[in-house]
Design a protein around this motif. Sequence first.
Motif, PDB file in Angstrom:
ATOM      1  N   HIS A  94     -70.501  39.078   1.932  1.00 61.24           N
ATOM      2  CA  HIS A  94     -70.963  40.102   0.980  1.00 61.24           C
ATOM      3  C   HIS A  94     -70.145  40.092  -0.310  1.00 61.24           C
ATOM      4  O   HIS A  94     -70.379  40.908  -1.195  1.00 61.24           O
ATOM      5  CB  HIS A  94     -70.914  41.495   1.620  1.00 61.24           C
ATOM      6  CG  HIS A  94     -71.981  41.702   2.638  1.00 61.24           C
ATOM      7  ND1 HIS A  94     -71.781  41.479   3.981  1.00 61.24           N
ATOM      8  CD2 HIS A  94     -73.267  42.096   2.520  1.00 61.24           C
ATOM      9  CE1 HIS A  94     -72.900  41.734   4.643  1.00 61.24           C
ATOM     10  NE2 HIS A  94     -73.819  42.115   3.777  1.00 61.24           N
ATOM     11  N   GLU A  95     -69.226  39.193  -0.422  1.00 57.72           N
ATOM     12  CA  GLU A  95     -68.337  39.124  -1.587  1.00 57.72           C
ATOM     13  C   GLU A  95     -69.058  38.537  -2.801  1.00 57.72           C
ATOM     14  O   GLU A  95     -69.685  37.489  -2.710  1.00 57.72           O
ATOM     15  CB  GLU A  95     -67.139  38.240  -1.213  1.00 57.72           C
ATOM     16  CG  GLU A  95     -66.073  38.143  -2.248  1.00 57.72           C
ATOM     17  CD  GLU A  95     -64.904  37.293  -1.763  1.00 57.72           C
ATOM     18  OE1 GLU A  95     -64.357  36.542  -2.586  1.00 57.72           O
ATOM     19  OE2 GLU A  95     -64.553  37.375  -0.558  1.00 57.72           O
ATOM     20  N   GLN A  96     -68.935  39.232  -3.915  1.00 59.22           N
ATOM     21  CA  GLN A  96     -69.453  38.700  -5.177  1.00 59.22           C
ATOM     22  C   GLN A  96     -68.278  38.041  -5.897  1.00 59.22           C
ATOM     23  O   GLN A  96     -67.409  38.713  -6.437  1.00 59.22           O
ATOM     24  CB  GLN A  96     -70.081  39.794  -6.041  1.00 59.22           C
ATOM     25  CG  GLN A  96     -71.434  40.214  -5.543  1.00 59.22           C
ATOM     26  CD  GLN A  96     -72.154  41.113  -6.522  1.00 59.22           C
ATOM     27  OE1 GLN A  96     -71.665  42.162  -6.861  1.00 59.22           O
ATOM     28  NE2 GLN A  96     -73.323  40.670  -6.953  1.00 59.22           N
ATOM     29  N   VAL A  97     -68.269  36.734  -5.885  1.00 58.63           N
ATOM     30  CA  VAL A  97     -67.179  35.965  -6.476  1.00 58.63           C
ATOM     31  C   VAL A  97     -67.198  36.146  -7.985  1.00 58.63           C
ATOM     32  O   VAL A  97     -68.268  36.196  -8.603  1.00 58.63           O
ATOM     33  CB  VAL A  97     -67.317  34.474  -6.098  1.00 58.63           C
ATOM     34  CG1 VAL A  97     -66.186  33.656  -6.696  1.00 58.63           C
ATOM     35  CG2 VAL A  97     -67.337  34.330  -4.588  1.00 58.63           C
ATOM     36  N   ASP A  98     -66.034  36.230  -8.580  1.00 62.87           N
ATOM     37  CA  ASP A  98     -65.904  36.390 -10.034  1.00 62.87           C
ATOM     38  C   ASP A  98     -66.608  37.655 -10.519  1.00 62.87           C
ATOM     39  O   ASP A  98     -67.098  37.710 -11.651  1.00 62.87           O
ATOM     40  CB  ASP A  98     -66.447  35.169 -10.794  1.00 62.87           C
ATOM     41  CG  ASP A  98     -65.785  33.873 -10.374  1.00 62.87           C
ATOM     42  OD1 ASP A  98     -64.591  33.905 -10.019  1.00 62.87           O
ATOM     43  OD2 ASP A  98     -66.466  32.836 -10.397  1.00 62.87           O
ATOM     44  N   ASN A  99     -66.696  38.668  -9.659  1.00 63.27           N
ATOM     45  CA  ASN A  99     -67.306  39.959  -9.997  1.00 63.27           C
ATOM     46  C   ASN A  99     -68.763  39.859 -10.418  1.00 63.27           C
ATOM     47  O   ASN A  99     -69.230  40.610 -11.267  1.00 63.27           O
ATOM     48  CB  ASN A  99     -66.491  40.671 -11.075  1.00 63.27           C
ATOM     49  CG  ASN A  99     -65.110  40.991 -10.582  1.00 63.27           C
ATOM     50  OD1 ASN A  99     -64.949  41.464  -9.472  1.00 63.27           O
ATOM     51  ND2 ASN A  99     -64.103  40.696 -11.383  1.00 63.27           N
ATOM     52  N   VAL A 150     -70.486  28.938  -4.774  1.00 67.93           N
ATOM     53  CA  VAL A 150     -69.837  30.195  -4.404  1.00 67.93           C
ATOM     54  C   VAL A 150     -68.685  29.904  -3.450  1.00 67.93           C
ATOM     55  O   VAL A 150     -67.570  30.422  -3.617  1.00 67.93           O
ATOM     56  CB  VAL A 150     -70.853  31.186  -3.770  1.00 67.93           C
ATOM     57  CG1 VAL A 150     -70.147  32.395  -3.171  1.00 67.93           C
ATOM     58  CG2 VAL A 150     -71.880  31.621  -4.814  1.00 67.93           C
ATOM     59  N   ARG A 151     -68.929  29.068  -2.463  1.00 67.89           N
ATOM     60  CA  ARG A 151     -67.885  28.674  -1.498  1.00 67.89           C
ATOM     61  C   ARG A 151     -66.667  28.109  -2.224  1.00 67.89           C
ATOM     62  O   ARG A 151     -65.527  28.467  -1.950  1.00 67.89           O
ATOM     63  CB  ARG A 151     -68.445  27.638  -0.529  1.00 67.89           C
ATOM     64  CG  ARG A 151     -67.428  27.111   0.475  1.00 67.89           C
ATOM     65  CD  ARG A 151     -67.766  25.729   0.982  1.00 67.89           C
ATOM     66  NE  ARG A 151     -67.560  24.733  -0.062  1.00 67.89           N
ATOM     67  CZ  ARG A 151     -68.049  23.506  -0.019  1.00 67.89           C
ATOM     68  NH1 ARG A 151     -68.790  23.109   0.990  1.00 67.89           N
ATOM     69  NH2 ARG A 151     -67.798  22.655  -1.000  1.00 67.89           N
ATOM     70  N   ASN A 152     -66.912  27.210  -3.167  1.00 64.41           N
ATOM     71  CA  ASN A 152     -65.808  26.588  -3.904  1.00 64.41           C
ATOM     72  C   ASN A 152     -65.042  27.608  -4.723  1.00 64.41           C
ATOM     73  O   ASN A 152     -63.802  27.561  -4.792  1.00 64.41           O
ATOM     74  CB  ASN A 152     -66.341  25.467  -4.809  1.00 64.41           C
ATOM     75  CG  ASN A 152     -66.836  24.286  -4.015  1.00 64.41           C
ATOM     76  OD1 ASN A 152     -66.568  24.152  -2.829  1.00 64.41           O
ATOM     77  ND2 ASN A 152     -67.579  23.412  -4.680  1.00 64.41           N
ATOM     78  N   ARG A 153     -65.757  28.553  -5.345  1.00 68.34           N
ATOM     79  CA  ARG A 153     -65.074  29.585  -6.142  1.00 68.34           C
ATOM     80  C   ARG A 153     -64.327  30.568  -5.257  1.00 68.34           C
ATOM     81  O   ARG A 153     -63.438  31.263  -5.732  1.00 68.34           O
ATOM     82  CB  ARG A 153     -66.086  30.289  -7.059  1.00 68.34           C
ATOM     83  CG  ARG A 153     -66.603  29.311  -8.129  1.00 68.34           C
ATOM     84  CD  ARG A 153     -67.386  29.930  -9.279  1.00 68.34           C
ATOM     85  NE  ARG A 153     -68.096  31.155  -9.075  1.00 68.34           N
ATOM     86  CZ  ARG A 153     -69.363  31.243  -8.634  1.00 68.34           C
ATOM     87  NH1 ARG A 153     -70.036  30.158  -8.329  1.00 68.34           N
ATOM     88  NH2 ARG A 153     -69.947  32.415  -8.533  1.00 68.34           N
ATOM     89  N   MET A 154     -64.658  30.607  -3.972  1.00 67.70           N
ATOM     90  CA  MET A 154     -63.887  31.405  -3.017  1.00 67.70           C
ATOM     91  C   MET A 154     -62.602  30.683  -2.620  1.00 67.70           C
ATOM     92  O   MET A 154     -61.775  31.239  -1.890  1.00 67.70           O
ATOM     93  CB  MET A 154     -64.718  31.663  -1.750  1.00 67.70           C
ATOM     94  CG  MET A 154     -65.826  32.646  -1.903  1.00 67.70           C
ATOM     95  SD  MET A 154     -66.745  32.777  -0.329  1.00 67.70           S
ATOM     96  CE  MET A 154     -67.644  34.296  -0.590  1.00 67.70           C
ATOM     97  N   GLY A 155     -62.461  29.450  -3.059  1.00 65.80           N
ATOM     98  CA  GLY A 155     -61.303  28.656  -2.692  1.00 65.80           C
ATOM     99  C   GLY A 155     -61.427  28.022  -1.326  1.00 65.80           C
ATOM    100  O   GLY A 155     -60.427  27.688  -0.686  1.00 65.80           O
ATOM    101  N   LEU A 156     -62.669  27.804  -0.866  1.00 63.03           N
ATOM    102  CA  LEU A 156     -62.912  27.293   0.480  1.00 63.03           C
ATOM    103  C   LEU A 156     -63.465  25.870   0.507  1.00 63.03           C
ATOM    104  O   LEU A 156     -63.981  25.425   1.530  1.00 63.03           O
ATOM    105  CB  LEU A 156     -63.860  28.232   1.229  1.00 63.03           C
ATOM    106  CG  LEU A 156     -63.350  29.659   1.430  1.00 63.03           C
ATOM    107  CD1 LEU A 156     -64.425  30.547   2.018  1.00 63.03           C
ATOM    108  CD2 LEU A 156     -62.098  29.666   2.302  1.00 63.03           C
TER     109      LEU A 156
END
Length: 190
Positions: A32-37, A181-187
């Motif tokens: 449910h996380e919105q990466v980079d707001n 999105v996964r990559n921007r989560m650092g994953l």
Amino acid sequence: MDLHRWMVTDLEAVRTKLFASVIDLIPTERWHEQVDNGGSTITHLLFHIARHHDLAVNTVIRADEPLFFHHRQALGLSDRSTGVGLAEKEDTSATALVSAEPLLAYVREVFAATAVWLEPLGTMVLDSMPNAGHRLTKHAQLDSDELPWLYSMWLDRPVWWLLQWPVLGHGNAHVGEAISVRNRMGLSPF
């Protein structure tokens, strides 16, 4: 390779990329996380992919109600519009209600049902023209006034187009978005 075989192979490729590159690598507590707001959540992307895929195959092509109707209550969306999850822009008030287990059950069933149906399908069927407008209204209980873009995009399209775009092309596009999105989560595994 003929068109039918390519579609069967690409369907499996979309499913494999979705699971191996997104679902298996992102903890469900971050869905449910919105990466980079901003931008789409993983929950929305998974639900959105499944909704379009489900409508194209089960409703428009096969003239049946969408599998979504069988999962709607478990997803926590019983009181939402039948068009929930179809828009590109996420409705966070809806996706906030969706938890991982029911969402995974829906995504898995949509891909599995399509694979079972598509495998024995003959190539000649791919050129047939389903009555999309009637089926979206009757079987999916959608309103053309609420979703004019969907009706206009899917009307007068043959089966091959409904598989090639809403299922494969759209699926691949949003799997790529989910990987971003996964990559921007650092994953990223790389």
